[in-house]
Design an enzyme around this catalytic site. Sequence first.
Site, PDB file in Angstrom:
ATOM      1  N   ASP A   1       7.128  -0.970   5.905  1.00  0.00           N
ATOM      2  CA  ASP A   1       5.738  -1.410   5.784  1.00  0.00           C
ATOM      3  C   ASP A   1       5.080  -1.185   7.137  1.00  0.00           C
ATOM      4  O   ASP A   1       5.461  -1.822   8.135  1.00  0.00           O
ATOM      5  CB  ASP A   1       5.705  -2.885   5.400  1.00  0.00           C
ATOM      6  CG  ASP A   1       4.302  -3.392   5.082  1.00  0.00           C
ATOM      7  OD1 ASP A   1       3.327  -2.859   5.659  1.00  0.00           O
ATOM      8  OD2 ASP A   1       4.176  -4.328   4.274  1.00  0.00           O
TER       9      ASP A   1
ATOM     10  N   SER B   1     -10.243  10.565   7.915  1.00  0.00           N
ATOM     11  CA  SER B   1     -11.117  10.859   6.791  1.00  0.00           C
ATOM     12  C   SER B   1     -12.473  11.279   7.326  1.00  0.00           C
ATOM     13  O   SER B   1     -12.878  10.850   8.420  1.00  0.00           O
ATOM     14  CB  SER B   1     -11.293   9.617   5.911  1.00  0.00           C
ATOM     15  OG  SER B   1     -12.355   9.777   4.986  1.00  0.00           O
TER      16      SER B   1
ATOM     17  N   TYR C   1     -13.475   0.971   5.045  1.00  0.00           N
ATOM     18  CA  TYR C   1     -12.669   2.190   5.085  1.00  0.00           C
ATOM     19  C   TYR C   1     -13.170   3.128   6.182  1.00  0.00           C
ATOM     20  O   TYR C   1     -12.377   3.660   6.969  1.00  0.00           O
ATOM     21  CB  TYR C   1     -12.721   2.881   3.727  1.00  0.00           C
ATOM     22  CG  TYR C   1     -11.919   4.157   3.642  1.00  0.00           C
ATOM     23  CD1 TYR C   1     -10.537   4.133   3.536  1.00  0.00           C
ATOM     24  CD2 TYR C   1     -12.550   5.400   3.667  1.00  0.00           C
ATOM     25  CE1 TYR C   1      -9.799   5.303   3.467  1.00  0.00           C
ATOM     26  CE2 TYR C   1     -11.818   6.575   3.594  1.00  0.00           C
ATOM     27  CZ  TYR C   1     -10.452   6.521   3.488  1.00  0.00           C
ATOM     28  OH  TYR C   1      -9.718   7.679   3.412  1.00  0.00           O
TER      29      TYR C   1
ATOM     30  N   LYS D   1     -11.029   4.361   9.534  1.00  0.00           N
ATOM     31  CA  LYS D   1     -10.713   5.765   9.775  1.00  0.00           C
ATOM     32  C   LYS D   1     -11.424   6.303  11.022  1.00  0.00           C
ATOM     33  O   LYS D   1     -10.904   7.207  11.698  1.00  0.00           O
ATOM     34  CB  LYS D   1     -11.074   6.595   8.548  1.00  0.00           C
ATOM     35  CG  LYS D   1     -10.189   6.306   7.337  1.00  0.00           C
ATOM     36  CD  LYS D   1      -8.719   6.610   7.618  1.00  0.00           C
ATOM     37  CE  LYS D   1      -7.879   6.563   6.358  1.00  0.00           C
ATOM     38  NZ  LYS D   1      -6.472   6.947   6.601  1.00  0.00           N
TER      39      LYS D   1
END
Length: 260
Positions: A62, A142, A156, A160
């Site tokens: 993890d 991204s 998000y 990123k």
Amino acid sequence: MTFDQHVAVVTGGASGIGAACAHAFAAAGATVVIADIDEPGGQAVAAACRRATPDSRFIRADVRIPDDVTGLFAQVAGELGRIDVVVNSAGITRATSLFDITPDHWDEVMQINTRGSFLCLKAAASVMRETGRGGSIVNISSIGGKGWPGASSLAYSASKGAVVIMTRRAAVELAPLGIRVNCICPGITDTPLYRRTIAAVADRRGVTTTEAHEDLVATVPLSRLTSPEEIAAGVLFLSSPASASTTGQSLNIDGGLVFD
């Protein structure tokens, strides 16, 4: 681009972009270590990789947990003797508006996408420094981290964007050790994560998944999704001697959505 006698560690390697990277490295001759919390998926990818490179394997880890991460890289170094390439591909997202982001949602995205990439970057670089061979670390960011307005959420994009800046800073610090650090910024990529996200977008907009998908693809200059294999090809390039003078860079593979 061949990777015979190389060891590549791919986090998030049980599916999507990570799995495509694992398959590509194995096909190019690398022993691949798939790290993920999805044990059935990771074992399946590892089994496929072993058909090309028999020492490939799965290790459950993890990326949010420091002991898991340090244990992962210590185990790889102990069992295989080296780490040449690390791909930080573990990541999550949720399609949600700014007003619906909760502190728990923010923390979850940051824990996996940003903290996870940092922990793996640090642990991998530590092993590479000890072996003295240098290496290549490729973070999966991204175009959302570069401000693309079609990203799934503010959380998000923020997570990123941090990966892009972390890549640049680490590249400068690790260059004297012969360790290169770059990142790939995918656009709309055909993965299980995308399919779950576009379904959530459709539900939020009150349209069908097909309609939401077609509306999004219509914004792409090349008029199609990017494949995970196309992302993997970029990762292999950034991990190979063909990019020996490339570090600190963020490569967009997105069908022409973002220019920077």
